[in-house]
Design a protein around this motif. Structure first.
Motif, PDB file in Angstrom:
ATOM      1  N   SER A 195       0.722  -1.328   0.010  1.00 48.61           N
ATOM      2  CA  SER A 195      -0.090   0.171  -0.088  1.00 48.61           C
ATOM      3  C   SER A 195       0.640   1.152   0.090  1.00 48.61           C
ATOM      4  N   ARG A 196       0.650   2.297  -0.674  1.00 52.69           N
ATOM      5  CA  ARG A 196       1.148   3.460  -0.928  1.00 52.69           C
ATOM      6  C   ARG A 196       0.480   4.632  -1.375  1.00 52.69           C
ATOM      7  N   VAL A 197       0.737   5.900  -1.262  1.00 56.39           N
ATOM      8  CA  VAL A 197       0.203   6.960  -1.921  1.00 56.39           C
ATOM      9  C   VAL A 197       0.900   7.600  -2.675  1.00 56.39           C
ATOM     10  N   SER A 198       0.460   8.667  -3.564  1.00 56.06           N
ATOM     11  CA  SER A 198       1.289   9.354  -4.606  1.00 56.06           C
ATOM     12  C   SER A 198       1.445  10.734  -3.997  1.00 56.06           C
ATOM     13  N   VAL A 199       1.088  11.287  -3.096  1.00 58.09           N
ATOM     14  CA  VAL A 199       1.071  12.542  -2.492  1.00 58.09           C
ATOM     15  C   VAL A 199       2.297  12.915  -1.810  1.00 58.09           C
ATOM     16  N   PRO A 200       2.630  14.379  -1.529  1.00 60.01           N
ATOM     17  CA  PRO A 200       3.730  14.586  -0.638  1.00 60.01           C
ATOM     18  C   PRO A 200       3.271  14.198   0.567  1.00 60.01           C
ATOM     19  N   LEU A 201       4.201  13.819   1.570  1.00 60.69           N
ATOM     20  CA  LEU A 201       4.227  13.114   2.707  1.00 60.69           C
ATOM     21  C   LEU A 201       5.215  13.774   3.764  1.00 60.69           C
ATOM     22  N   ARG A 202       4.498  14.271   4.866  1.00 61.34           N
ATOM     23  CA  ARG A 202       5.330  15.095   5.918  1.00 61.34           C
ATOM     24  C   ARG A 202       4.920  14.123   7.211  1.00 61.34           C
ATOM     25  N   VAL A 203       5.837  13.617   7.894  1.00 55.39           N
ATOM     26  CA  VAL A 203       5.725  13.020   9.214  1.00 55.39           C
ATOM     27  C   VAL A 203       6.398  13.735  10.359  1.00 55.39           C
ATOM     28  N   LEU A 204       5.491  14.085  11.169  1.00 54.29           N
ATOM     29  CA  LEU A 204       5.811  14.696  12.540  1.00 54.29           C
ATOM     30  C   LEU A 204       5.959  13.959  13.631  1.00 54.29           C
ATOM     31  N   TYR A 205       6.901  14.038  14.471  1.00 54.18           N
ATOM     32  CA  TYR A 205       6.997  13.161  15.900  1.00 54.18           C
ATOM     33  C   TYR A 205       7.920  13.931  16.897  1.00 54.18           C
ATOM     34  N   GLY A 206       7.436  13.444  18.162  1.00 51.43           N
ATOM     35  CA  GLY A 206       8.149  14.254  19.412  1.00 51.43           C
ATOM     36  C   GLY A 206       9.342  13.466  19.872  1.00 51.43           C
ATOM     37  N   THR A 207      10.252  14.555  20.283  1.00 60.64           N
ATOM     38  CA  THR A 207      11.807  13.681  20.496  1.00 60.64           C
ATOM     39  C   THR A 207      11.393  12.904  21.794  1.00 60.64           C
ATOM     40  N   GLU A 208      10.298  13.120  22.643  1.00 57.37           N
ATOM     41  CA  GLU A 208      10.368  12.411  23.814  1.00 57.37           C
ATOM     42  C   GLU A 208       8.989  11.372  23.690  1.00 57.37           C
ATOM     43  N   ASP A 209       8.700  11.092  22.275  1.00 65.37           N
ATOM     44  CA  ASP A 209       7.523   9.851  22.355  1.00 65.37           C
ATOM     45  C   ASP A 209       8.252   8.730  22.684  1.00 65.37           C
ATOM     46  N   ALA A 211       7.015   5.902  21.443  1.00 67.22           N
ATOM     47  CA  ALA A 211       6.916   5.086  20.284  1.00 67.22           C
ATOM     48  C   ALA A 211       8.214   5.092  19.452  1.00 67.22           C
ATOM     49  N   PRO A 212       8.474   3.989  18.925  1.00 65.42           N
ATOM     50  CA  PRO A 212       9.591   3.576  18.088  1.00 65.42           C
ATOM     51  C   PRO A 212       9.766   4.547  16.705  1.00 65.42           C
ATOM     52  N   PHE A 213      10.454   5.869  16.814  1.00 67.30           N
ATOM     53  CA  PHE A 213      10.379   6.646  15.770  1.00 67.30           C
ATOM     54  C   PHE A 213      12.074   6.452  15.240  1.00 67.30           C
ATOM     55  N   ALA A 214      12.745   5.875  15.647  1.00 66.72           N
ATOM     56  CA  ALA A 214      14.004   5.722  15.022  1.00 66.72           C
ATOM     57  C   ALA A 214      13.959   5.328  13.540  1.00 66.72           C
ATOM     58  N   ASP A 215      14.788   5.579  12.836  1.00 62.24           N
ATOM     59  CA  ASP A 215      14.510   5.327  11.352  1.00 62.24           C
ATOM     60  C   ASP A 215      13.352   5.785  10.703  1.00 62.24           C
ATOM     61  N   VAL A 216      12.703   6.824  11.384  1.00 63.61           N
ATOM     62  CA  VAL A 216      11.451   7.080  10.871  1.00 63.61           C
ATOM     63  C   VAL A 216      11.152   7.393   9.264  1.00 63.61           C
ATOM     64  N   GLU A 217      12.263   7.914   8.632  1.00 65.43           N
ATOM     65  CA  GLU A 217      12.369   8.114   7.161  1.00 65.43           C
ATOM     66  C   GLU A 217      12.418   6.995   6.451  1.00 65.43           C
ATOM     67  N   ARG A 218      13.273   5.773   6.777  1.00 62.06           N
ATOM     68  CA  ARG A 218      13.448   4.510   6.335  1.00 62.06           C
ATOM     69  C   ARG A 218      12.001   3.937   6.165  1.00 62.06           C
ATOM     70  N   HIS A 219      11.297   4.038   7.222  1.00 60.29           N
ATOM     71  CA  HIS A 219       9.870   3.202   7.373  1.00 60.29           C
ATOM     72  C   HIS A 219       8.793   3.933   6.616  1.00 60.29           C
ATOM     73  N   TRP A 220       8.696   5.510   6.906  1.00 61.40           N
ATOM     74  CA  TRP A 220       7.666   6.084   6.043  1.00 61.40           C
ATOM     75  C   TRP A 220       7.887   6.504   4.672  1.00 61.40           C
ATOM     76  N   ARG A 221       9.113   6.680   4.358  1.00 64.90           N
ATOM     77  CA  ARG A 221       9.459   7.098   3.002  1.00 64.90           C
ATOM     78  C   ARG A 221       8.851   6.065   1.725  1.00 64.90           C
ATOM     79  N   PRO A 222       9.046   4.879   1.955  1.00 65.02           N
ATOM     80  CA  PRO A 222       8.473   3.930   0.841  1.00 65.02           C
ATOM     81  C   PRO A 222       7.131   4.081   0.666  1.00 65.02           C
TER      82      PRO A 222
END
Length: 261
Positions: A195-209, A211-222
């Motif tokens: 599953s994927r979309v075609s539109v521009p995507l911005r991901v926001l996340y908190g420094t102290e959250d 949840a596992p946001f390490a490598d957020v670009e590697r996981h959301w970018r595809p």
């Protein structure tokens, strides 16, 4: 103009805290697990005049208090799709926080599958990539079968229940029922690989959250064929109050590298 709530033909409700029918764009917001439209309403006061705020009310709360909760994920997604389809007459941005980030992603994917105009950008906040949601630590997200006491404690720790609500047993029960229903829906979500979309995507996340946001670009970018940006902001799952109040700026700014529409 006074706030309006519009009921679509499919039953979904769209709340406009500050109607701007002549605005060039619309910022459409989807709430988190156990949430409603209230946390987003003040955003209407900081948006530029050319952007209208439209808040999607999920079943079972606020203006739809008498509507049964969605029972499974696809019911909630389809409910939101019906609401968003009524807003596609103007360019729009779709925003979702936490559970709303997955609803937003799946809504865009479904709109594109149906041939309906997608948003000019998708902004997700406080949500791990859909295919990683089962990696979220147990302390970060409760279960729908947890005790009422555990759910209340979790909401208090996260700042999701105000002291005024916490002091009223009936309001606490409503908050617990709402959270439990949304957790059950969230637990029924199954990401479809590919599953994927075609539109521009911005991901926001908190420094102290937590949840596992390490490598957020590697996981959301595809998950998008469009431009991508990941932004780390101060605070935890709901950031700091100042950051939360200014999130509309991150929603309406163009994603770097996005083609003009």
């Amino acid at each position: 103009m006074r706030a309006t709530i519009v009921q679509t033909s499919g039953g979904a409700a769209v709340h406009r805290p500050r109607p701007r029918p002549h605005a060039e764009r619309v910022l459409v917001c989807l709430s988190y697990c156990g949430g409603g439209t209230a946390p987003f309403r003040q955003w209407a006061n900081v948006l530029p005049d050319d952007v209208e705020l439209a808040l999607i009310c999920y079943p079972g709360r606020e203006a739809r208090f008498g509507t049964p909760f969605a029972r499974v994920w696809t019911d909630l997604r389809d409910d939101v799709v019906r609401a968003v389809r009524g807003l596609t007459g103007r360019p729009y941005i779709l925003f979702g926080h936490s559970m709303g980030s997955w609803v937003a992603f799946e809504t865009v994917a479904e709109l594109e599958r149906l041939g309906v105009a997608p948003p000019e950008a998708l902004v997700v906040s406080g949500g791990v990539a859909p295919h990683r949601r089962r990696e979220v630590p147990a302390e970060a997200v409760p279960r729908s079968d947890d005790s009422a006491e555990a759910l209340v404690r979790w909401m208090r720790d996260l700042g999701q229940v105000s002291p005024a609500i916490a002091a009223e047993p009936e309001l606490v029960k409503i908050a617990v029922d709402l959270l439990r229903a949304d957790l059950a829906v969230s637990e029924s979500y199954r990401f479809v690989p590919g599953s994927r979309v075609s539109v521009p995507l911005r991901v926001l996340y908190g420094t102290e959250d937590v949840a596992p946001f390490a490598d957020v670009e590697r996981h959301w970018r595809p998950l998008t064929d469009g431009a991508f940006q990941a932004v780390e902001l101060p605070g935890g799952h709901f950031y700091t109050p100042e950051v939360w109040s200014r999130l509309p700026e991150w929603c309406t700014l163009p994603v770097p590298g996005a083609a003009a529409r």
